[in-house]
Write an enzyme that holds these catalytic residues in place. Sequence first.
Site, PDB file in Angstrom:
ATOM      1  N   HIS A 273      -3.746  -6.930   5.492  1.00  0.00           N
ATOM      2  CA  HIS A 273      -5.192  -6.411   5.168  1.00  0.00           C
ATOM      3  C   HIS A 273      -5.237  -5.965   3.942  1.00  0.00           C
ATOM      4  CE1 HIS A 273      -5.370  -2.210   4.189  1.00  0.00           C
ATOM      5  NE2 HIS A 273      -3.515  -2.121   4.406  1.00  0.00           N
TER       6      HIS A 273
ATOM      7  N   TYR B 154      -7.685   1.758  14.993  1.00  0.00           N
ATOM      8  CA  TYR B 154      -6.970   1.222  13.954  1.00  0.00           C
ATOM      9  C   TYR B 154      -7.259  -0.213  13.626  1.00  0.00           C
ATOM     10  CZ  TYR B 154      -3.599   0.520  10.498  1.00  0.00           C
ATOM     11  OH  TYR B 154      -2.881  -0.021   9.095  1.00  0.00           O
TER      12      TYR B 154
ATOM     13  N   GLU C  72       0.802  -1.035  -0.032  1.00  0.00           N
ATOM     14  CA  GLU C  72      -0.114  -0.056  -0.099  1.00  0.00           C
ATOM     15  C   GLU C  72       0.804   1.127   0.264  1.00  0.00           C
ATOM     16  OE1 GLU C  72      -3.137   0.240   2.986  1.00  0.00           O
ATOM     17  OE2 GLU C  72      -4.148   1.620   1.703  1.00  0.00           O
TER      18      GLU C  72
ATOM     19  N   ASP D  99       0.950  -3.164   8.848  1.00  0.00           N
ATOM     20  CA  ASP D  99      -0.164  -2.394   9.478  1.00  0.00           C
ATOM     21  C   ASP D  99      -0.453  -3.214  11.347  1.00  0.00           C
ATOM     22  OD1 ASP D  99      -0.053  -0.569   7.837  1.00  0.00           O
ATOM     23  OD2 ASP D  99      -1.333  -2.049   6.864  1.00  0.00           O
TER      24      ASP D  99
END
Length: 403
Positions: A148, A195, A83, A167
């Site tokens: 994710h 989060y 990401e 993450d």
Amino acid sequence: MSNLQAIKITDRVYWVGAIDWALRDFHGYHTSKGSTYNAYLILGEEPILVDTVKGPFVSEMIERIKSVIPLEKIQYIISNHAEMDHSSGLPEMIQLASPKKIFTSQAGVQALRDHFHQLPDILCKVANGETLTLGNTNLKFIATKMLHWPESMFTYFADEGVLFSQDAFGMHLATQEIFAEHNDPATLYREAGTYFANILLPYSPLVLQLFKNIEALNLSIQLVAPVHGPIWRKTEDIQKIFSWWKKWAEQKIYPKVVIAYDTMWQSTAKMAIAIADGVIQEPGITPLVMPLSSNERSSVAFELLEAGALLLGSPTLNQQTLPSIADLICYLKGLKRKNLFGQCFGSYGWGAESITILKEEMQKMFITLIDDPIKARYVPTSDVLSTCSILGKKIAKLIKTKI
Ligand code: FEO
């Protein structure tokens, strides 16, 4: 002469990330406290950079790296997650440091190529469970598919027991106190929960499986280094963040009723308050009234982590709900919070389409609807408000039987 310094977190690992004090939006998630983009440098015979930072922050990362070693000393880069907040600094780092190889998951190779179309041919895929020795550095890679993103993975630095968890176990919190124990515990809980609720919740079953996978590997984890927010290094703190994640992933029913609504002329607001008044009549169950005029969608998502019911209210506007409620539904639908009771309510003038829409959407969210939707023509009568209160109490009572 730069003032930005790397921060030593173990004998051989330095934090070389960046702090984004200004970040307030992360693809729809309101990041009220900013964030950090954590990159890490493993020193050794062949220095390794673990993840990079968001593009505009590369110069900050570079300064920190240079406070320890010249960029050219970096031999390898590991990309745990493609990401952009961790990879958009990668092309520049490749240019500046000329690493021999970039290690990433199989899906990561494709994802990085799809993001940055002219990467040199130095991407190497690593498999789940694969170990690698680079100079005097021993690494193990752990696939965390869909946690994710499809290409997400962890890297475990075996020599020092450091789990680079991308993450996972992170939070959007800009802080110069890089270690968790130096931050306010309540802030850590709230931001870690926010989060989780806004990023990980849809993947809860995979989170529970992740813990089983990690336990089966029998790693000696001494420090957990995520890519956002503080680092967990005390044994009790590592246990704490793991237990929070397990708890949230279980998506149990909690003694709280979230009442989220928007209102046009205060009629729907009155109904929300009447529902809360009913909830509070059941000792031990707490109502939380969240007008969307003053609550972000990501705060509602956080509150639902530890709730047992969601009530949604909107008046009808042009045969629709108010836009803020449509926004919230779109967002929450994607997050897939399970195990909620609920119902909808709202005022109307000549058509009550918002109620029909809310009911349909709540059914699509698999919320167990209790009794019927409540609607009020123009302004709620005392009978309507009484019905709201009865509904609140009934839902609160029901929650009590389930916890
Ligand atoms: Fe911090 Fe999934 O990026």
